[in-house]
Scaffold this motif. Structure first.
Motif, PDB file in Angstrom:
ATOM      1  N   ILE B  84       0.854  -1.188   0.000  1.00  0.00           N
ATOM      2  CA  ILE B  84       0.000   0.000   0.000  1.00  0.00           C
ATOM      3  C   ILE B  84       0.888   1.235   0.000  1.00  0.00           C
ATOM      4  O   ILE B  84       1.852   1.305   0.756  1.00  0.00           O
ATOM      5  CB  ILE B  84      -0.901   0.033   1.254  1.00  0.00           C
ATOM      6  N   ILE B  85       0.553   2.192  -0.869  1.00  0.00           N
ATOM      7  CA  ILE B  85       1.316   3.437  -0.878  1.00  0.00           C
ATOM      8  C   ILE B  85       0.427   4.544  -0.339  1.00  0.00           C
ATOM      9  O   ILE B  85      -0.571   4.912  -0.975  1.00  0.00           O
ATOM     10  CB  ILE B  85       1.772   3.823  -2.305  1.00  0.00           C
ATOM     11  N   GLY B  86       0.772   5.042   0.820  1.00  0.00           N
ATOM     12  CA  GLY B  86      -0.031   6.095   1.444  1.00  0.00           C
ATOM     13  C   GLY B  86      -0.826   5.539   2.611  1.00  0.00           C
ATOM     14  O   GLY B  86      -1.771   4.777   2.416  1.00  0.00           O
ATOM     15  N   MET B  87      -0.423   5.906   3.838  1.00  0.00           N
ATOM     16  CA  MET B  87      -1.096   5.345   5.014  1.00  0.00           C
ATOM     17  C   MET B  87      -1.968   6.381   5.710  1.00  0.00           C
ATOM     18  O   MET B  87      -1.999   6.467   6.939  1.00  0.00           O
ATOM     19  CB  MET B  87      -0.048   4.773   5.970  1.00  0.00           C
ATOM     20  N   THR B 148      -2.992   5.029  -2.534  1.00  0.00           N
ATOM     21  CA  THR B 148      -3.944   5.866  -1.802  1.00  0.00           C
ATOM     22  C   THR B 148      -3.286   7.178  -1.393  1.00  0.00           C
ATOM     23  O   THR B 148      -3.657   7.770  -0.394  1.00  0.00           O
ATOM     24  CB  THR B 148      -4.468   5.146  -0.543  1.00  0.00           C
ATOM     25  N   LEU B 149      -2.313   7.589  -2.179  1.00  0.00           N
ATOM     26  CA  LEU B 149      -1.626   8.843  -1.827  1.00  0.00           C
ATOM     27  C   LEU B 149      -2.267  10.026  -2.537  1.00  0.00           C
ATOM     28  O   LEU B 149      -3.241   9.873  -3.270  1.00  0.00           O
ATOM     29  CB  LEU B 149      -0.145   8.740  -2.149  1.00  0.00           C
ATOM     30  N   SER B 150      -1.734  11.209  -2.303  1.00  0.00           N
ATOM     31  CA  SER B 150      -2.307  12.417  -2.913  1.00  0.00           C
ATOM     32  C   SER B 150      -1.957  12.460  -4.395  1.00  0.00           C
ATOM     33  O   SER B 150      -0.942  11.905  -4.812  1.00  0.00           O
ATOM     34  CB  SER B 150      -1.764  13.655  -2.215  1.00  0.00           C
ATOM     35  N   PRO B 151      -2.793  13.121  -5.197  1.00  0.00           N
ATOM     36  CA  PRO B 151      -2.582  13.158  -6.647  1.00  0.00           C
ATOM     37  C   PRO B 151      -1.191  13.675  -7.022  1.00  0.00           C
ATOM     38  O   PRO B 151      -0.585  13.175  -7.970  1.00  0.00           O
ATOM     39  CB  PRO B 151      -3.659  14.143  -7.128  1.00  0.00           C
ATOM     40  N   ALA B 152      -0.701  14.642  -6.282  1.00  0.00           N
ATOM     41  CA  ALA B 152       0.550  15.310  -6.652  1.00  0.00           C
ATOM     42  C   ALA B 152       1.692  14.332  -6.931  1.00  0.00           C
ATOM     43  O   ALA B 152       2.382  14.433  -7.940  1.00  0.00           O
ATOM     44  CB  ALA B 152       0.946  16.296  -5.565  1.00  0.00           C
ATOM     45  N   GLY B 153       1.874  13.353  -6.038  1.00  0.00           N
ATOM     46  CA  GLY B 153       3.029  12.476  -6.200  1.00  0.00           C
ATOM     47  C   GLY B 153       2.753  11.195  -6.967  1.00  0.00           C
ATOM     48  O   GLY B 153       3.652  10.374  -7.153  1.00  0.00           O
ATOM     49  N   ALA B 154       1.518  11.028  -7.435  1.00  0.00           N
ATOM     50  CA  ALA B 154       1.090   9.719  -7.940  1.00  0.00           C
ATOM     51  C   ALA B 154       1.905   9.212  -9.135  1.00  0.00           C
ATOM     52  O   ALA B 154       2.360   8.055  -9.134  1.00  0.00           O
ATOM     53  CB  ALA B 154      -0.395   9.770  -8.306  1.00  0.00           C
ATOM     54  N   GLN B 155       2.134  10.052 -10.147  1.00  0.00           N
ATOM     55  CA  GLN B 155       2.849   9.571 -11.326  1.00  0.00           C
ATOM     56  C   GLN B 155       4.308   9.245 -11.001  1.00  0.00           C
ATOM     57  O   GLN B 155       4.846   8.242 -11.468  1.00  0.00           O
ATOM     58  CB  GLN B 155       2.768  10.602 -12.462  1.00  0.00           C
ATOM     59  N   ASP B 156       4.916  10.065 -10.176  1.00  0.00           N
ATOM     60  CA  ASP B 156       6.316   9.835  -9.816  1.00  0.00           C
ATOM     61  C   ASP B 156       6.470   8.488  -9.090  1.00  0.00           C
ATOM     62  O   ASP B 156       7.329   7.668  -9.429  1.00  0.00           O
ATOM     63  CB  ASP B 156       6.803  10.988  -8.935  1.00  0.00           C
TER      64      ASP B 156
END
Lengths: 211, 211
Positions: B84-87, B148-156
DNA sequence: AAAACAATGTTATTTTAATAACAATTATTT
DNA sequence: AAATAATTGTTATTAAAATAACATTGTTTT
Protein backbone atom coordinates in the motif's frame (compact mmCIF):
# COMPACT_ATOMS: atom_id res chain seq x y z
CA UNK A 1 -30.50 9.69 -20.51
CA UNK A 2 -26.82 9.39 -21.39
CA UNK A 3 -24.88 6.10 -21.25
CA UNK A 4 -23.24 5.28 -17.95
CA UNK A 5 -19.75 5.21 -19.42
CA UNK A 6 -20.23 8.60 -21.01
CA UNK A 7 -21.23 10.07 -17.66
CA UNK A 8 -18.07 8.65 -16.08
CA UNK A 9 -15.93 10.21 -18.77
CA UNK A 10 -17.72 13.56 -18.58
CA UNK A 11 -16.82 13.74 -14.92
CA UNK A 12 -13.17 13.17 -15.80
CA UNK A 13 -13.30 15.59 -18.74
CA UNK A 14 -14.60 18.32 -16.50
CA UNK A 15 -11.84 17.89 -13.96
CA UNK A 16 -9.18 18.01 -16.66
CA UNK A 17 -10.81 21.03 -18.30
CA UNK A 18 -10.92 22.89 -15.00
CA UNK A 19 -7.18 22.35 -14.67
CA UNK A 20 -6.63 23.72 -18.15
CA UNK A 21 -8.86 26.69 -17.45
CA UNK A 22 -6.74 27.55 -14.42
CA UNK A 23 -3.73 27.54 -16.69
CA UNK A 24 -5.44 30.24 -18.76
CA UNK A 25 -5.94 27.93 -21.74
CA UNK A 26 -8.88 28.74 -23.99
CA UNK A 27 -9.24 25.92 -26.50
CA UNK A 28 -8.34 22.27 -26.71
CA UNK A 29 -8.56 19.49 -29.30
CA UNK A 30 -10.25 16.13 -28.91
CA UNK A 31 -6.90 14.41 -29.28
CA UNK A 32 -5.42 16.39 -26.39
CA UNK A 33 -8.21 15.43 -24.05
CA UNK A 34 -7.99 11.85 -25.31
CA UNK A 35 -4.24 11.64 -24.73
CA UNK A 36 -4.53 13.04 -21.22
CA UNK A 37 -7.13 10.46 -20.18
CA UNK A 38 -5.89 7.54 -22.30
CA UNK A 39 -8.86 7.49 -24.63
CA UNK A 40 -9.25 7.78 -28.37
CA UNK A 41 -10.13 11.14 -29.98
CA UNK A 42 -13.17 9.44 -31.53
CA UNK A 43 -14.46 8.51 -28.11
CA UNK A 44 -14.09 12.07 -26.91
CA UNK A 45 -15.83 13.53 -29.95
CA UNK A 46 -18.62 11.03 -29.67
CA UNK A 47 -19.24 11.89 -26.02
CA UNK A 48 -19.25 15.58 -26.83
CA UNK A 49 -21.64 14.95 -29.68
CA UNK A 50 -23.97 13.09 -27.30
CA UNK A 51 -24.19 16.07 -24.97
CA UNK A 52 -25.04 18.33 -27.90
CA UNK A 53 -22.04 20.63 -27.76
CA UNK A 54 -20.18 21.54 -30.92
CA UNK A 55 -16.70 22.96 -31.16
CA UNK A 56 -15.27 24.85 -34.08
CA UNK A 57 -13.45 22.93 -36.71
CA UNK A 58 -9.72 23.37 -36.86
CA UNK A 59 -9.82 25.29 -33.60
CA UNK A 60 -11.16 22.70 -31.17
CA UNK A 61 -13.48 23.15 -28.19
CA UNK A 62 -13.86 26.19 -26.02
CA UNK A 63 -12.75 25.01 -22.59
CA UNK A 64 -15.02 27.42 -20.78
CA UNK A 65 -18.09 26.50 -22.82
CA UNK A 66 -17.46 22.78 -22.61
CA UNK A 67 -17.17 22.96 -18.82
CA UNK A 68 -20.49 24.79 -18.72
CA UNK A 69 -22.26 22.22 -20.87
CA UNK A 70 -20.87 19.28 -18.90
CA UNK A 71 -21.73 20.96 -15.61
CA UNK A 72 -25.28 21.55 -16.73
CA UNK A 73 -25.61 17.83 -17.40
CA UNK A 74 -23.83 16.49 -14.33
CA UNK A 75 -25.09 19.04 -11.84
CA UNK A 76 -28.50 19.98 -13.14
CA UNK A 77 -30.06 23.02 -11.56
CA UNK A 78 -30.26 22.09 -7.93
CA UNK A 79 -27.68 21.26 -5.32
CA UNK A 80 -27.78 17.64 -4.17
CA UNK A 81 -27.00 16.56 -0.61
CA UNK A 82 -25.30 13.39 0.56
CA UNK A 83 -24.68 11.65 3.86
CA UNK A 84 -22.01 9.17 4.97
CA UNK A 85 -22.93 6.11 6.99
CA UNK A 86 -20.00 4.86 9.03
CA UNK A 87 -17.22 7.13 10.25
CA UNK A 88 -14.37 4.65 10.39
CA UNK A 89 -11.21 5.18 8.39
CA UNK A 90 -13.03 4.87 5.09
CA UNK A 91 -15.74 7.33 6.09
CA UNK A 92 -13.11 9.82 7.18
CA UNK A 93 -11.12 9.32 4.00
CA UNK A 94 -14.19 10.12 1.94
CA UNK A 95 -15.07 13.13 4.08
CA UNK A 96 -11.62 14.53 3.44
CA UNK A 97 -11.91 13.83 -0.26
CA UNK A 98 -15.07 15.88 -0.47
CA UNK A 99 -14.29 18.54 2.10
CA UNK A 100 -13.29 20.71 -0.84
CA UNK A 101 -16.69 21.24 -2.37
CA UNK A 102 -16.58 20.11 -5.98
CA UNK A 103 -19.52 20.30 -8.37
CA UNK A 104 -22.75 20.79 -6.47
CA UNK A 105 -22.80 17.69 -4.35
CA UNK A 106 -22.42 18.43 -0.65
CA UNK A 107 -21.93 16.03 2.22
CA UNK A 108 -24.19 17.39 4.88
CA UNK A 109 -24.03 14.79 7.64
CA UNK A 110 -22.41 11.59 8.82
CA UNK A 111 -23.71 8.75 11.00
CA UNK A 112 -22.18 6.11 13.22
CA UNK A 113 -23.16 3.86 16.11
CA UNK A 114 -19.93 4.38 18.04
CA UNK A 115 -20.58 6.99 20.74
CA UNK A 116 -17.02 8.31 20.42
CA UNK A 117 -17.73 9.32 16.82
CA UNK A 118 -21.10 10.89 17.43
CA UNK A 119 -22.33 14.44 18.12
CA UNK A 120 -19.11 16.05 17.05
CA UNK A 121 -17.62 17.43 13.88
CA UNK A 122 -15.29 15.02 12.07
CA UNK A 123 -13.37 16.20 9.00
CA UNK A 124 -15.67 19.17 8.83
CA UNK A 125 -18.85 17.09 8.85
CA UNK A 126 -21.37 16.91 11.67
CA UNK A 127 -21.67 13.34 12.89
CA UNK A 128 -24.86 11.89 14.40
CA UNK A 129 -25.96 8.63 15.95
CA UNK A 130 -27.74 6.39 13.44
CA UNK A 131 -30.91 6.68 15.51
CA UNK A 132 -31.31 10.15 13.97
CA UNK A 133 -31.07 8.89 10.40
CA UNK A 134 -34.62 9.55 9.32
CA UNK A 135 -34.83 12.93 11.05
CA UNK A 136 -31.59 14.36 9.64
CA UNK A 137 -32.09 13.00 6.14
CA UNK A 138 -35.48 14.66 6.02
CA UNK A 139 -34.20 17.91 7.49
CA UNK A 140 -31.30 18.11 5.03
CA UNK A 141 -33.28 16.64 2.13
CA UNK A 142 -30.29 14.37 1.39
CA UNK A 143 -30.78 12.12 -1.64
CA UNK A 144 -27.49 10.19 -1.69
CA UNK A 145 -25.90 7.93 0.93
CA UNK A 146 -22.33 6.69 1.01
CA UNK A 147 -22.11 3.37 2.83
CA UNK A 148 -18.85 2.61 4.59
CA UNK A 149 -20.13 0.55 7.47
CA UNK A 150 -19.56 -3.12 8.25
CA UNK A 151 -21.38 -5.72 6.14
CA UNK A 152 -23.46 -6.94 9.10
CA UNK A 153 -25.69 -3.88 9.34
CA UNK A 154 -25.68 -2.86 5.69
CA UNK A 155 -29.08 -4.17 4.53
CA UNK A 156 -30.88 -2.96 7.62
CA UNK A 157 -29.46 0.56 7.27
CA UNK A 158 -30.25 0.51 3.56
CA UNK A 159 -33.90 -0.19 4.29
CA UNK A 160 -33.96 2.77 6.65
CA UNK A 161 -32.23 4.98 4.09
CA UNK A 162 -34.73 4.08 1.40
CA UNK A 163 -37.59 4.73 3.79
CA UNK A 164 -36.10 8.14 4.60
CA UNK A 165 -36.07 9.07 0.92
CA UNK A 166 -32.52 8.28 -0.26
CA UNK A 167 -32.45 7.72 -4.04
CA UNK A 168 -28.80 6.88 -4.70
CA UNK A 169 -26.23 4.78 -2.83
CA UNK A 170 -22.49 4.55 -3.19
CA UNK A 171 -21.89 1.17 -1.61
CA UNK A 172 -18.46 0.34 -0.20
CA UNK A 173 -19.65 -2.68 1.74
CA UNK A 174 -19.25 -6.01 -0.01
CA UNK A 175 -22.96 -6.72 0.48
CA UNK A 176 -25.36 -7.03 -2.46
CA UNK A 177 -28.09 -4.63 -1.39
CA UNK A 178 -31.79 -5.05 -2.03
CA UNK A 179 -33.50 -1.77 -3.00
CA UNK A 180 -36.56 -0.62 -4.97
CA UNK A 181 -35.77 -0.05 -8.61
CA UNK A 182 -35.97 3.72 -8.43
CA UNK A 183 -32.91 3.72 -6.18
CA UNK A 184 -29.62 3.84 -8.07
CA UNK A 185 -26.71 1.86 -6.63
CA UNK A 186 -23.05 2.11 -7.46
CA UNK A 187 -21.12 -0.74 -5.91
CA UNK A 188 -17.51 -0.60 -5.03
CA UNK A 189 -16.11 -3.86 -3.83
CA UNK A 190 -12.43 -3.61 -2.88
CA UNK A 191 -11.95 -7.32 -2.47
CA UNK A 192 -13.24 -8.00 -5.96
CA UNK A 193 -11.13 -5.19 -7.41
CA UNK A 194 -7.97 -6.50 -5.82
CA UNK A 195 -8.68 -10.08 -6.86
CA UNK A 196 -9.27 -8.85 -10.38
CA UNK A 197 -5.93 -7.04 -10.46
CA UNK A 198 -4.25 -10.17 -9.10
CA UNK A 199 -5.82 -12.32 -11.80
CA UNK A 200 -4.71 -10.11 -14.68
CA UNK A 201 -1.23 -9.66 -13.22
CA UNK A 202 -0.91 -13.42 -13.00
CA UNK A 203 -2.20 -13.89 -16.56
CA UNK A 204 0.11 -11.22 -17.96
CA UNK A 205 3.13 -12.71 -16.25
CA UNK A 206 2.29 -16.19 -17.54
CA UNK A 207 1.71 -14.99 -21.09
CA UNK A 208 4.84 -12.86 -21.32
CA UNK A 209 6.05 -12.83 -24.89
CA UNK A 210 3.21 -15.01 -26.06
CA UNK A 211 2.02 -12.33 -28.48
CA UNK B 1 -8.03 -15.31 -20.57
CA UNK B 2 -11.49 -14.81 -19.14
CA UNK B 3 -13.57 -11.64 -19.62
CA UNK B 4 -13.10 -8.93 -17.05
CA UNK B 5 -16.72 -9.00 -15.95
CA UNK B 6 -16.64 -12.74 -15.46
CA UNK B 7 -13.62 -12.38 -13.18
CA UNK B 8 -15.46 -9.80 -11.12
CA UNK B 9 -18.42 -12.10 -10.72
CA UNK B 10 -16.26 -15.12 -9.90
CA UNK B 11 -14.81 -13.19 -6.99
CA UNK B 12 -18.30 -12.49 -5.71
CA UNK B 13 -19.45 -16.07 -6.35
CA UNK B 14 -16.61 -17.41 -4.26
CA UNK B 15 -17.39 -15.22 -1.31
CA UNK B 16 -21.04 -16.25 -1.37
CA UNK B 17 -20.13 -19.91 -1.78
CA UNK B 18 -17.77 -19.75 1.18
CA UNK B 19 -20.63 -18.45 3.30
CA UNK B 20 -22.84 -21.32 2.18
CA UNK B 21 -20.08 -23.83 2.86
CA UNK B 22 -19.83 -22.56 6.42
CA UNK B 23 -23.54 -23.19 6.76
CA UNK B 24 -22.88 -26.84 5.88
CA UNK B 25 -24.65 -26.58 2.54
CA UNK B 26 -23.49 -28.97 -0.15
CA UNK B 27 -25.19 -28.02 -3.40
CA UNK B 28 -26.71 -24.89 -4.90
CA UNK B 29 -28.58 -24.00 -8.09
CA UNK B 30 -27.67 -21.30 -10.58
CA UNK B 31 -30.86 -19.45 -9.74
CA UNK B 32 -29.97 -19.32 -6.06
CA UNK B 33 -26.58 -17.79 -6.74
CA UNK B 34 -28.17 -15.43 -9.26
CA UNK B 35 -30.84 -14.26 -6.83
CA UNK B 36 -28.30 -13.62 -4.08
CA UNK B 37 -26.15 -11.42 -6.31
CA UNK B 38 -28.92 -9.88 -8.42
CA UNK B 39 -27.94 -11.60 -11.62
CA UNK B 40 -29.75 -13.89 -14.02
CA UNK B 41 -29.36 -17.68 -13.78
CA UNK B 42 -28.17 -17.66 -17.42
CA UNK B 43 -25.35 -15.33 -16.54
CA UNK B 44 -24.25 -17.58 -13.71
CA UNK B 45 -24.37 -20.71 -15.84
CA UNK B 46 -22.48 -19.01 -18.62
CA UNK B 47 -19.70 -17.92 -16.26
CA UNK B 48 -19.45 -21.41 -14.83
CA UNK B 49 -19.34 -22.83 -18.34
CA UNK B 50 -16.47 -20.47 -19.19
CA UNK B 51 -14.37 -21.76 -16.32
CA UNK B 52 -14.97 -25.32 -17.45
CA UNK B 53 -16.81 -26.61 -14.42
CA UNK B 54 -19.94 -28.69 -14.81
CA UNK B 55 -22.57 -29.35 -12.19
CA UNK B 56 -25.02 -32.18 -12.18
CA UNK B 57 -28.37 -31.62 -13.74
CA UNK B 58 -31.32 -31.40 -11.44
CA UNK B 59 -28.97 -31.30 -8.46
CA UNK B 60 -27.00 -28.13 -9.09
CA UNK B 61 -23.36 -27.35 -8.37
CA UNK B 62 -21.21 -28.82 -5.65
CA UNK B 63 -20.31 -25.84 -3.49
CA UNK B 64 -17.00 -27.31 -2.43
CA UNK B 65 -15.92 -28.18 -5.97
CA UNK B 66 -17.03 -24.86 -7.41
CA UNK B 67 -15.02 -22.97 -4.80
CA UNK B 68 -11.99 -25.05 -5.72
CA UNK B 69 -12.33 -24.37 -9.43
CA UNK B 70 -12.85 -20.64 -8.93
CA UNK B 71 -9.94 -20.47 -6.52
CA UNK B 72 -7.67 -22.20 -8.96
CA UNK B 73 -8.51 -19.51 -11.53
CA UNK B 74 -8.41 -16.47 -9.29
CA UNK B 75 -5.48 -17.51 -7.15
CA UNK B 76 -3.36 -19.62 -9.45
CA UNK B 77 -0.65 -21.63 -7.81
CA UNK B 78 1.44 -19.00 -6.13
CA UNK B 79 0.73 -16.48 -3.45
CA UNK B 80 0.80 -12.87 -4.66
CA UNK B 81 2.06 -9.99 -2.56
CA UNK B 82 0.81 -6.42 -2.48
CA UNK B 83 1.92 -3.13 -0.96
CA UNK B 84 0.00 0.00 0.00
CA UNK B 85 1.32 3.44 -0.88
CA UNK B 86 -0.03 6.09 1.44
CA UNK B 87 -1.10 5.34 5.01
CA UNK B 88 -3.71 8.03 5.48
CA UNK B 89 -7.29 7.13 6.35
CA UNK B 90 -7.82 5.34 3.07
CA UNK B 91 -4.64 3.31 3.40
CA UNK B 92 -5.62 2.29 6.90
CA UNK B 93 -9.15 1.42 5.81
CA UNK B 94 -7.78 -0.90 3.17
CA UNK B 95 -5.28 -2.45 5.56
CA UNK B 96 -8.12 -3.32 7.90
CA UNK B 97 -10.18 -4.71 5.06
CA UNK B 98 -7.41 -7.12 4.15
CA UNK B 99 -6.07 -7.87 7.61
CA UNK B 100 -8.13 -11.04 7.47
CA UNK B 101 -6.25 -12.89 4.79
CA UNK B 102 -8.65 -13.79 2.02
CA UNK B 103 -7.65 -15.75 -1.07
CA UNK B 104 -3.90 -15.77 -1.51
CA UNK B 105 -3.22 -12.08 -1.83
CA UNK B 106 -1.23 -10.71 1.06
CA UNK B 107 -0.41 -7.12 1.90
CA UNK B 108 3.21 -7.31 2.96
CA UNK B 109 4.19 -3.66 3.41
CA UNK B 110 3.00 -0.08 3.42
CA UNK B 111 4.77 3.17 2.55
CA UNK B 112 4.36 6.81 3.46
CA UNK B 113 6.39 9.99 3.52
CA UNK B 114 5.08 11.18 6.86
CA UNK B 115 7.66 10.29 9.53
CA UNK B 116 4.89 9.69 12.10
CA UNK B 117 3.55 6.84 9.96
CA UNK B 118 6.85 5.21 9.20
CA UNK B 119 8.88 2.38 10.76
CA UNK B 120 6.02 1.07 12.81
CA UNK B 121 3.25 -1.44 12.41
CA UNK B 122 -0.10 0.06 11.39
CA UNK B 123 -3.18 -2.14 11.22
CA UNK B 124 -0.90 -5.15 11.31
CA UNK B 125 1.23 -4.00 8.37
CA UNK B 126 4.83 -2.86 8.58
CA UNK B 127 5.11 0.71 7.31
CA UNK B 128 8.24 2.10 5.64
CA UNK B 129 9.40 5.42 4.29
CA UNK B 130 8.93 5.64 0.51
CA UNK B 131 12.70 5.90 0.11
CA UNK B 132 12.78 2.14 0.72
CA UNK B 133 10.27 1.38 -2.03
CA UNK B 134 12.57 -0.42 -4.43
CA UNK B 135 14.37 -2.37 -1.71
CA UNK B 136 11.26 -3.68 0.04
CA UNK B 137 9.37 -4.47 -3.15
CA UNK B 138 12.28 -6.55 -4.33
CA UNK B 139 12.72 -8.26 -0.98
CA UNK B 140 9.05 -9.16 -0.73
CA UNK B 141 8.64 -9.81 -4.46
CA UNK B 142 5.43 -7.75 -4.37
CA UNK B 143 3.63 -7.53 -7.69
CA UNK B 144 0.64 -5.33 -6.81
CA UNK B 145 0.50 -1.79 -5.43
CA UNK B 146 -2.52 -0.05 -3.95
CA UNK B 147 -2.25 3.72 -4.41
CA UNK B 148 -3.94 5.87 -1.80
CA UNK B 149 -1.63 8.84 -1.83
CA UNK B 150 -2.31 12.42 -2.91
CA UNK B 151 -2.58 13.16 -6.65
CA UNK B 152 0.55 15.31 -6.65
CA UNK B 153 3.03 12.48 -6.20
CA UNK B 154 1.09 9.72 -7.94
CA UNK B 155 2.85 9.57 -11.33
CA UNK B 156 6.32 9.83 -9.82
CA UNK B 157 5.63 7.00 -7.38
CA UNK B 158 4.09 4.95 -10.17
CA UNK B 159 7.28 5.23 -12.21
CA UNK B 160 9.25 3.98 -9.23
CA UNK B 161 6.80 1.13 -8.67
CA UNK B 162 7.05 0.00 -12.27
CA UNK B 163 10.82 0.18 -12.12
CA UNK B 164 10.75 -1.96 -8.97
CA UNK B 165 8.74 -4.65 -10.78
CA UNK B 166 5.13 -3.93 -9.84
CA UNK B 167 2.73 -5.42 -12.46
CA UNK B 168 -0.67 -4.37 -11.18
CA UNK B 169 -2.02 -1.18 -9.62
CA UNK B 170 -5.24 -0.47 -7.78
CA UNK B 171 -5.41 3.29 -8.21
CA UNK B 172 -7.46 5.35 -5.76
CA UNK B 173 -5.95 8.65 -6.81
CA UNK B 174 -7.90 10.60 -9.41
CA UNK B 175 -4.81 10.75 -11.62
CA UNK B 176 -4.68 9.01 -15.01
CA UNK B 177 -1.45 7.06 -14.68
CA UNK B 178 1.03 6.39 -17.46
CA UNK B 179 2.42 2.84 -17.37
CA UNK B 180 3.91 0.28 -19.77
CA UNK B 181 1.26 -1.95 -21.28
CA UNK B 182 2.24 -5.03 -19.33
CA UNK B 183 1.11 -3.28 -16.14
CA UNK B 184 -2.57 -3.75 -15.35
CA UNK B 185 -4.40 -0.80 -13.79
CA UNK B 186 -7.73 -0.76 -12.04
CA UNK B 187 -8.89 2.79 -11.44
CA UNK B 188 -11.19 3.80 -8.71
CA UNK B 189 -12.22 7.38 -8.84
CA UNK B 190 -14.53 8.35 -5.98
CA UNK B 191 -15.35 11.76 -7.38
CA UNK B 192 -16.50 10.25 -10.66
CA UNK B 193 -18.50 7.57 -8.85
CA UNK B 194 -20.30 10.08 -6.71
CA UNK B 195 -21.01 12.39 -9.64
CA UNK B 196 -22.38 9.41 -11.53
CA UNK B 197 -24.73 8.50 -8.69
CA UNK B 198 -25.84 12.13 -8.49
CA UNK B 199 -26.58 12.21 -12.22
CA UNK B 200 -28.72 9.09 -12.21
CA UNK B 201 -30.54 10.12 -9.04
CA UNK B 202 -31.38 13.43 -10.68
CA UNK B 203 -32.52 11.73 -13.89
CA UNK B 204 -34.67 9.22 -12.01
CA UNK B 205 -36.32 11.94 -9.97
CA UNK B 206 -37.04 14.02 -13.07
CA UNK B 207 -38.47 11.08 -14.98
CA UNK B 208 -40.68 9.80 -12.19
CA UNK B 209 -43.76 8.21 -13.62
CA UNK B 210 -42.59 8.80 -17.18
CA UNK B 211 -42.62 5.09 -17.89
C1' DA C 1 -8.70 34.12 -53.68
C1' DA C 2 -7.75 29.30 -54.18
C1' DA C 3 -5.79 25.22 -52.40
C1' DA C 4 -4.29 22.44 -48.78
C1' DC C 5 -4.67 20.98 -44.30
C1' DA C 6 -6.45 19.60 -39.98
C1' DA C 7 -9.88 19.29 -37.09
C1' DT C 8 -14.92 18.31 -36.17
C1' DG C 9 -19.54 15.69 -36.45
C1' DT C 10 -21.82 11.64 -37.68
C1' DT C 11 -22.62 7.22 -39.51
C1' DA C 12 -20.98 2.45 -39.99
C1' DT C 13 -18.57 -1.42 -38.17
C1' DT C 14 -16.68 -4.26 -34.77
C1' DT C 15 -16.21 -5.96 -30.29
C1' DT C 16 -17.77 -7.13 -25.89
C1' DA C 17 -21.20 -8.31 -22.72
C1' DA C 18 -25.79 -9.71 -21.47
C1' DT C 19 -29.97 -12.05 -22.35
C1' DA C 20 -32.79 -15.48 -24.24
C1' DA C 21 -33.83 -19.90 -26.19
C1' DC C 22 -33.64 -24.61 -26.22
C1' DA C 23 -31.85 -29.33 -26.35
C1' DA C 24 -29.90 -32.72 -23.15
C1' DT C 25 -30.09 -35.03 -18.96
C1' DT C 26 -31.01 -36.55 -14.35
C1' DA C 27 -33.72 -36.83 -10.19
C1' DT C 28 -38.38 -37.57 -8.71
C1' DT C 29 -43.02 -39.13 -8.97
C1' DT C 30 -46.62 -42.20 -10.17
C1' DA D 1 -40.43 -48.69 -15.31
C1' DA D 2 -42.27 -44.75 -17.68
C1' DA D 3 -43.48 -40.11 -17.46
C1' DT D 4 -42.75 -35.74 -15.63
C1' DA D 5 -40.43 -31.87 -14.02
C1' DA D 6 -36.52 -29.16 -13.28
C1' DT D 7 -32.02 -27.96 -14.01
C1' DT D 8 -27.82 -27.81 -16.65
C1' DG D 9 -24.80 -26.64 -20.90
C1' DT D 10 -24.54 -24.36 -25.09
C1' DT D 11 -25.81 -21.85 -29.00
C1' DA D 12 -28.27 -17.82 -30.89
C1' DT D 13 -29.85 -13.27 -30.38
C1' DT D 14 -29.89 -8.72 -28.70
C1' DA D 15 -27.94 -4.70 -26.56
C1' DA D 16 -24.29 -1.67 -25.25
C1' DA D 17 -19.93 0.23 -25.89
C1' DA D 18 -15.87 1.21 -28.39
C1' DT D 19 -13.57 1.88 -32.60
C1' DA D 20 -13.07 3.17 -37.23
C1' DA D 21 -14.25 5.55 -41.38
C1' DC D 22 -15.33 9.43 -43.81
C1' DA D 23 -17.64 13.51 -45.34
C1' DT D 24 -17.76 18.34 -43.91
C1' DT D 25 -16.02 22.67 -42.85
C1' DG D 26 -13.28 26.32 -40.91
C1' DT D 27 -8.23 27.98 -40.89
C1' DT D 28 -4.18 28.81 -42.70
C1' DT D 29 -0.98 29.27 -46.26
C1' DT D 30 0.57 30.58 -50.66
Amino acid sequence: MLPEKTIERLSKYRRYLLEKLEQQEEYLYSHELAAALHLTPEQVRRDIMLIGYTGTQRKGYSIKELIEVISKILDGDNKINAVIIGMGHLGKAISNYFSIKRSNIEIVAAFDIDSSKVDRIISGIKSYHVDNLDLIINETDAKIAILTLSPAGAQDITDQLVYAGIKGILNFTSVTLRVPEDVYIENYDMITSLEKVAYFVKENINNEGTL
